[in-house]
Write an enzyme that holds these catalytic residues in place. Sequence first.
Site, PDB file in Angstrom:
ATOM      1  N   CYS A 411       0.827  -1.226   0.000  1.00 14.53           N
ATOM      2  CA  CYS A 411       0.000   0.000   0.000  1.00 14.53           C
ATOM      3  C   CYS A 411       0.849   1.259   0.000  1.00 14.53           C
ATOM      4  O   CYS A 411       0.398   2.294   0.482  1.00 14.53           O
ATOM      5  CB  CYS A 411      -0.946   0.047   1.201  1.00 14.53           C
ATOM      6  SG  CYS A 411      -2.400  -0.931   0.970  1.00 14.53           S
ATOM      7  N   ASN A 412       2.085   1.164  -0.458  1.00 19.32           N
ATOM      8  CA  ASN A 412       2.953   2.347  -0.486  1.00 19.32           C
ATOM      9  C   ASN A 412       3.519   2.473  -1.903  1.00 19.32           C
ATOM     10  O   ASN A 412       4.694   2.177  -2.147  1.00 19.32           O
ATOM     11  CB  ASN A 412       4.076   2.194   0.552  1.00 19.32           C
ATOM     12  CG  ASN A 412       4.858   3.480   0.754  1.00 19.32           C
ATOM     13  OD1 ASN A 412       4.989   4.285  -0.175  1.00 19.32           O
ATOM     14  ND2 ASN A 412       5.370   3.682   1.943  1.00 19.32           N
TER      15      ASN A 412
END
Length: 486
Positions: A411-412
């Site tokens: 999620c980055n």
Amino acid sequence: MLSLTASETKLQFVWDPIEAAFEAFRQAYPAFDSTRKLDELRATEYARLDRAGHVYLDYTGGGLYAESQMRDHMALLNEGVFGNPHSKNLTSLAMTRLVEQARDDVLQYFNASPAEYMVIFTPNSTGALKLIGESYPFGPGDTYLLTFDNHNSVNGIREFARAKGAAVNYIPIVLPDLRADTDYLTQALLTASSGSNNLFAYPAQSNFTGVQHPLDWIADVQAKGWDVLLDAASFAPTNRLDLSRWHPDFVDLSFYKMFGYPTGVGCLIVRKTVAQKLRRPWYSGGTITFSSVVAFDHYLTPGSAGFEDGTVNYLSLPAVEIGLKWIESIGIDLIHTRVMCLTGWLIDQLLSLRHRNGRPLIQLYGPPNLDRRGGTVQVNFFDPDGSMFDCYALEQLANEERISLRAGCHCNPGAREAALGFTRDDLEVCFSTKDQLTFEQFLLNIDGKTTGALRASIGLATNFADVYCYVQFARTFVDRRAASKS
Ligand SMILES: Cc1ncc(COP(=O)(O)O)c(C=O)c1O
């Protein structure tokens, strides 16, 4: 004395005797010996790990709870009678007391003055971040400034900013360590005009690289006219966050990342002065003192309650108090010391792995030492010709050894893109026709751009055998071809 636990019996690929490796580790990281209390707790409170033969290395994904946390919480629930805290009957009042106690305990744990800060309970960090996004008074002329290195839930605030006409500006992160470009940051901060609402967001610790971006930024940035959102979701579990020393305007957290249980509860710690300028886009049960249909109006309850939609996850909140006390009983500094020793050794070992032709097995994304970093170790594996192993296949192979790692971008996307060198051109093309594509066609379009990396993250119940086990697993890829992944 080293307890060899499950990994000793399970590993078929052990080359170095663990005892010798452990002695060398102790010499290189002598501070580890001061943390042996956690080996005892591993054998009592976290014994299920070794009973089930798990090597758990995904603490940035989620922490692990101690058995006593569960016992204490269940005892409270089994003995008490608790009603919805929105009422005023006896059972409700009993619950309200525990909810408010948990709120006070959060402030106390982070050394935050109740005169300065308040705690808003949310379902998780993401819930806290969404509250900021939807309530922050962005408008034309305002800016949302953030680091490339951010979780998607922080990135997502840009959609609120954009919709309200504010500018969005990203601070690049630069190789080799993937820290922020401070020249760019300095310039970007000059753009705040007085009287505008400007928000700067960054993670205290990257969930991708483990980089700890400076807490010194907070006061500097505020002095230049910005509000500061410090994402502490991956920092708080293994680092002290002292809010009497640092004064960010917003801090988001998920409690399961700190102590495993309960899930479904996080919080936003917000400075009261800044909370006053937040504007909620709606109201709901729980947030208002009075609402009228005929008068078409409502009165928002002041303080935390005005931000807690509906009924909070009230039965879980006493477990937050229990969890915080648990961490306090061990000591966050002790946890930090242990995690850093194990992280340092893991990095040293992974970086030392070489194929016979001298090429490194591993590429590390993030600092190669313990300077301003936490216990998240992100890598890709390469074969002797330099071809990359698929990180998802590695995750699967680790599963076969009961080692829990995590593959992907976590999620980055900004940190992944900077680490793997994806350019704007590479990625813009994937999105250019997205509205005309079916989901399946879109997936074809982004094929090859979803490459991520393999993350190991270390936490309070990690022991030497866990990191040793991962290193032995990594060694099995020395001189192996990426084409024959299994
Ligand atoms: C740095 C960081 N911020 C925010 C989040 C979001 O946390 P949650 O999924 O609990 O809302 C995560 C989750 O991994 C994270 O690592």
